[in-house]
Design a protein around this motif. Structure first.
Motif, PDB file in Angstrom:
ATOM      1  N   SER A  97       0.854  -1.186   0.000  1.00 45.68           N
ATOM      2  CA  SER A  97       0.000   0.000   0.000  1.00 45.68           C
ATOM      3  C   SER A  97       0.891   1.238   0.000  1.00 45.68           C
ATOM      4  O   SER A  97       1.738   1.387   0.888  1.00 45.68           O
ATOM      5  CB  SER A  97      -0.881   0.010   1.256  1.00 45.68           C
ATOM      6  OG  SER A  97      -1.274   1.337   1.547  1.00 45.68           O
ATOM      7  N   TYR A 106      -5.784   6.599   7.092  1.00 48.70           N
ATOM      8  CA  TYR A 106      -6.894   6.088   6.258  1.00 48.70           C
ATOM      9  C   TYR A 106      -7.904   7.190   5.921  1.00 48.70           C
ATOM     10  O   TYR A 106      -8.455   7.217   4.823  1.00 48.70           O
ATOM     11  CB  TYR A 106      -7.605   4.942   6.997  1.00 48.70           C
ATOM     12  CG  TYR A 106      -8.661   4.251   6.168  1.00 48.70           C
ATOM     13  CD1 TYR A 106      -8.315   3.429   5.101  1.00 48.70           C
ATOM     14  CD2 TYR A 106     -10.022   4.433   6.448  1.00 48.70           C
ATOM     15  CE1 TYR A 106      -9.276   2.797   4.326  1.00 48.70           C
ATOM     16  CE2 TYR A 106     -10.996   3.798   5.679  1.00 48.70           C
ATOM     17  CZ  TYR A 106     -10.609   2.991   4.624  1.00 48.70           C
ATOM     18  OH  TYR A 106     -11.570   2.363   3.859  1.00 48.70           O
ATOM     19  N   SER A 109      -6.661   9.449   2.742  1.00 44.88           N
ATOM     20  CA  SER A 109      -6.035   8.682   1.649  1.00 44.88           C
ATOM     21  C   SER A 109      -5.783   9.547   0.427  1.00 44.88           C
ATOM     22  O   SER A 109      -6.568  10.435   0.106  1.00 44.88           O
ATOM     23  CB  SER A 109      -6.962   7.545   1.216  1.00 44.88           C
ATOM     24  OG  SER A 109      -7.177   6.642   2.247  1.00 44.88           O
ATOM     25  N   TYR A 111      -5.893   9.048  -3.432  1.00 46.72           N
ATOM     26  CA  TYR A 111      -6.549   8.012  -4.235  1.00 46.72           C
ATOM     27  C   TYR A 111      -5.698   7.446  -5.359  1.00 46.72           C
ATOM     28  O   TYR A 111      -5.965   6.345  -5.824  1.00 46.72           O
ATOM     29  CB  TYR A 111      -7.926   8.500  -4.711  1.00 46.72           C
ATOM     30  CG  TYR A 111      -8.818   8.769  -3.520  1.00 46.72           C
ATOM     31  CD1 TYR A 111      -9.158   7.742  -2.652  1.00 46.72           C
ATOM     32  CD2 TYR A 111      -9.250  10.060  -3.224  1.00 46.72           C
ATOM     33  CE1 TYR A 111      -9.921   7.978  -1.526  1.00 46.72           C
ATOM     34  CE2 TYR A 111     -10.019  10.309  -2.094  1.00 46.72           C
ATOM     35  CZ  TYR A 111     -10.348   9.261  -1.243  1.00 46.72           C
ATOM     36  OH  TYR A 111     -11.085   9.496  -0.128  1.00 46.72           O
ATOM     37  N   THR A 114      -4.102   4.846  -3.399  1.00 46.97           N
ATOM     38  CA  THR A 114      -5.076   3.779  -3.137  1.00 46.97           C
ATOM     39  C   THR A 114      -5.193   2.865  -4.356  1.00 46.97           C
ATOM     40  O   THR A 114      -5.164   1.625  -4.233  1.00 46.97           O
ATOM     41  CB  THR A 114      -6.462   4.383  -2.808  1.00 46.97           C
ATOM     42  OG1 THR A 114      -6.309   5.310  -1.736  1.00 46.97           O
ATOM     43  CG2 THR A 114      -7.473   3.309  -2.426  1.00 46.97           C
ATOM     44  N   TRP A 118      -4.376  -1.199  -4.649  1.00 52.00           N
ATOM     45  CA  TRP A 118      -5.279  -2.323  -4.967  1.00 52.00           C
ATOM     46  C   TRP A 118      -4.865  -3.000  -6.259  1.00 52.00           C
ATOM     47  O   TRP A 118      -5.101  -4.186  -6.444  1.00 52.00           O
ATOM     48  CB  TRP A 118      -6.749  -1.929  -4.880  1.00 52.00           C
ATOM     49  CG  TRP A 118      -7.393  -1.209  -6.033  1.00 52.00           C
ATOM     50  CD1 TRP A 118      -7.339  -1.563  -7.355  1.00 52.00           C
ATOM     51  CD2 TRP A 118      -8.226  -0.049  -5.967  1.00 52.00           C
ATOM     52  NE1 TRP A 118      -8.078  -0.673  -8.098  1.00 52.00           N
ATOM     53  CE2 TRP A 118      -8.636   0.264  -7.278  1.00 52.00           C
ATOM     54  CE3 TRP A 118      -8.666   0.767  -4.910  1.00 52.00           C
ATOM     55  CZ2 TRP A 118      -9.449   1.355  -7.569  1.00 52.00           C
ATOM     56  CZ3 TRP A 118      -9.485   1.837  -5.212  1.00 52.00           C
ATOM     57  CH2 TRP A 118      -9.862   2.127  -6.527  1.00 52.00           C
ATOM     58  N   ALA A 152      -9.709  -7.968   6.299  1.00 53.70           N
ATOM     59  CA  ALA A 152     -10.739  -8.011   5.253  1.00 53.70           C
ATOM     60  C   ALA A 152     -12.132  -8.118   5.879  1.00 53.70           C
ATOM     61  O   ALA A 152     -13.119  -7.708   5.273  1.00 53.70           O
ATOM     62  CB  ALA A 152     -10.492  -9.197   4.324  1.00 53.70           C
ATOM     63  N   ASP A 161      -5.593   1.073   4.152  1.00 52.96           N
ATOM     64  CA  ASP A 161      -6.337   0.611   2.972  1.00 52.96           C
ATOM     65  C   ASP A 161      -5.979  -0.814   2.562  1.00 52.96           C
ATOM     66  O   ASP A 161      -6.613  -1.382   1.667  1.00 52.96           O
ATOM     67  CB  ASP A 161      -6.174   1.570   1.788  1.00 52.96           C
ATOM     68  CG  ASP A 161      -4.742   1.753   1.337  1.00 52.96           C
ATOM     69  OD1 ASP A 161      -3.807   1.414   2.095  1.00 52.96           O
ATOM     70  OD2 ASP A 161      -4.534   2.253   0.206  1.00 52.96           O
ATOM     71  N   ASP A 164      -9.071  -2.968   2.736  1.00 54.69           N
ATOM     72  CA  ASP A 164      -9.939  -2.971   1.548  1.00 54.69           C
ATOM     73  C   ASP A 164      -9.314  -3.824   0.444  1.00 54.69           C
ATOM     74  O   ASP A 164     -10.019  -4.548  -0.269  1.00 54.69           O
ATOM     75  CB  ASP A 164     -10.158  -1.538   1.053  1.00 54.69           C
ATOM     76  CG  ASP A 164     -10.689  -0.643   2.162  1.00 54.69           C
ATOM     77  OD1 ASP A 164     -11.481  -1.143   2.979  1.00 54.69           O
ATOM     78  OD2 ASP A 164     -10.287   0.530   2.243  1.00 54.69           O
ATOM     79  N   ASN A 165      -7.985  -3.738   0.317  1.00 52.60           N
ATOM     80  CA  ASN A 165      -7.302  -4.538  -0.714  1.00 52.60           C
ATOM     81  C   ASN A 165      -7.490  -6.031  -0.453  1.00 52.60           C
ATOM     82  O   ASN A 165      -7.642  -6.825  -1.387  1.00 52.60           O
ATOM     83  CB  ASN A 165      -5.804  -4.211  -0.751  1.00 52.60           C
ATOM     84  CG  ASN A 165      -5.544  -2.773  -1.158  1.00 52.60           C
ATOM     85  OD1 ASN A 165      -6.389  -2.133  -1.781  1.00 52.60           O
ATOM     86  ND2 ASN A 165      -4.379  -2.247  -0.803  1.00 52.60           N
ATOM     87  N   ALA A 167     -10.037  -7.431   1.196  1.00 54.40           N
ATOM     88  CA  ALA A 167     -11.439  -7.783   0.922  1.00 54.40           C
ATOM     89  C   ALA A 167     -11.613  -8.004  -0.585  1.00 54.40           C
ATOM     90  O   ALA A 167     -12.267  -8.963  -1.026  1.00 54.40           O
ATOM     91  CB  ALA A 167     -12.365  -6.676   1.414  1.00 54.40           C
ATOM     92  N   PHE A 168     -10.994  -7.151  -1.380  1.00 52.76           N
ATOM     93  CA  PHE A 168     -11.027  -7.241  -2.849  1.00 52.76           C
ATOM     94  C   PHE A 168     -10.353  -8.555  -3.285  1.00 52.76           C
ATOM     95  O   PHE A 168     -10.908  -9.327  -4.084  1.00 52.76           O
ATOM     96  CB  PHE A 168     -10.291  -6.001  -3.385  1.00 52.76           C
ATOM     97  CG  PHE A 168     -10.348  -5.739  -4.865  1.00 52.76           C
ATOM     98  CD1 PHE A 168     -10.899  -6.637  -5.770  1.00 52.76           C
ATOM     99  CD2 PHE A 168      -9.834  -4.549  -5.375  1.00 52.76           C
ATOM    100  CE1 PHE A 168     -10.923  -6.362  -7.135  1.00 52.76           C
ATOM    101  CE2 PHE A 168      -9.852  -4.268  -6.729  1.00 52.76           C
ATOM    102  CZ  PHE A 168     -10.396  -5.177  -7.610  1.00 52.76           C
TER     103      PHE A 168
END
Ligand SMILES: NC(=O)c1ccc[n+]([C@@H]2O[C@H](COP(=O)([O-])OP(=O)(O)OC[C@H]3O[C@@H](n4cnc5c(N)ncnc54)[C@H](O)[C@@H]3O)[C@@H](O)[C@H]2O)c1
Length: 270
Positions: A97, A106, A109, A111, A114, A118, A152, A161, A164-165, A167-168
């Protein structure tokens, strides 16, 4: 050793140095009889440590930035040639990240950072599977594994972040895993690993304290990088053929704990 991967061929992403989880997986896969190609981002190879691992495991190294389709296509084509046939296992052990690296909170951020994060940490897994799928590069009953973390599902504020990565990443494993299972009988899973002292791990703010906390919360203690490698080997072996679309916790029990006696002692003093 058990010859669990005898005759199997693979690609291992993400061995940076001897602390890396992927490094331990490569050592264990070699011990279990596998042959494989090692790969990492060209920039990560500057230190040259991966060559030491290649020598030790009798493997070749092919640089590939996991965000580049061109690099990934070259990697898979060359691997099929070098290994002399289709691939049985792939390890995606990649995370980064830019917001974490630059110390951005967070709630603040950037973007562009971000999106880079990801792309490297999650979309790269889709890219890897996209190339493998379209080149029909995997053998039946092959196994693809990526490494994840429990942020996640639950809040760990300093994981930033990367939560979130992850979870993706886990969602990509399920979505692509469906097509890989249906069309090639290949399984796709993520392993949700304990905090582990590696370059990526220690980059997270407050990592030392968190490592100690997780150790005391988990009935079996934190899982080490070597233990993660052992678990990964089982997922590459023929002993887990029908395990797919799963996010598998490998964390000494942490993920199902509410509170432990040792942690509670700190609050029972009044
Ligand atoms: N260390 C932990 O606490 C922990 C816990 C759970 C999950 N994980 C996950 O395990 C995986 C491996 O991390 P690690 O802890 O072994 O750390 P590590 O720093 O040794 O490995 C991360 C790897 O990602 C590679 N990478 C970064 N950008 C890349 C790119 N563009 N293309 C190709 N490779 C790239 C790096 O070169 C490095 O080899 C990561 O997905 C990480 O999020 C780590």
């Amino acid at each position: 050793m058990y010859n669990l991967l005898k005759g199997k061929k693979g690609i291992i992403f993400g061995a940076l140095d001897s602390n890396s989880i992927a490094w331990k997986v490569a050592e264990r896969a070699h011990e279990e009889g596998a042959v494989f190609v090692l790969t990492n981002a060209p920039i990560a190879m500057r230190m040259g440590e991966i060559n030491e691992l290649a020598k030790k495991t009798n493997s070749q190294v092919i640089p590939a930035d996991a965000t580049s389709m061109e690099d990934l296509e070259n990697l898979v084509e060359k691997s099929l040639e070098i290994l002399g046939g289709k691939i049985d296992f792939v390890l995606h052990s990649i995370g980064m990240s830019v917001n974490v690296r630059k110390g951005l909170h967070y709630t603040n951020s950037n973007y562009e950072f971000t999106a880079k994060g990801w792309d490297v940490s999650a979309l790269s897994f889709h890219r890897v599977m996209h190339v493998l799928y379209n080149k029909k590069a995997m053998n039946e009953w092959g196994s693809i594994v990526a490494l994840s973390y429990m942020a996640a599902q639950r809040v760990f504020p300093d994981y930033n972040d990367m939560a979130d990565n992850k979870a993706f990443l886990e969602s990509v494993a399920r979505s692509f895993g469906y097509f890989f299972g249906r069309d090639f009988k290949v399984r796709v899973n993520t392993i949700s690993q304990s905090p582990t002292p590696t370059t990526a791990g220690t980059g997270v703010k407050g990592f030392g304290g968190f490592l100690a906390y997780a150790e005391k919360m988990s009935p079996l203690g934190n899982a080490t990088a070597l233990e993660c490698a052992d678990y990964t080997i089982t997922l590459f072996s023929d002993l887990t053929k029908k395990v797919t679309l799963q996010n598998l916790f490998h964390d000494g029990g942490f993920s199902n704990m509410g509170i432990s006696d040792v942690i509670m002692e700190n609050f029972n003093k009044e």
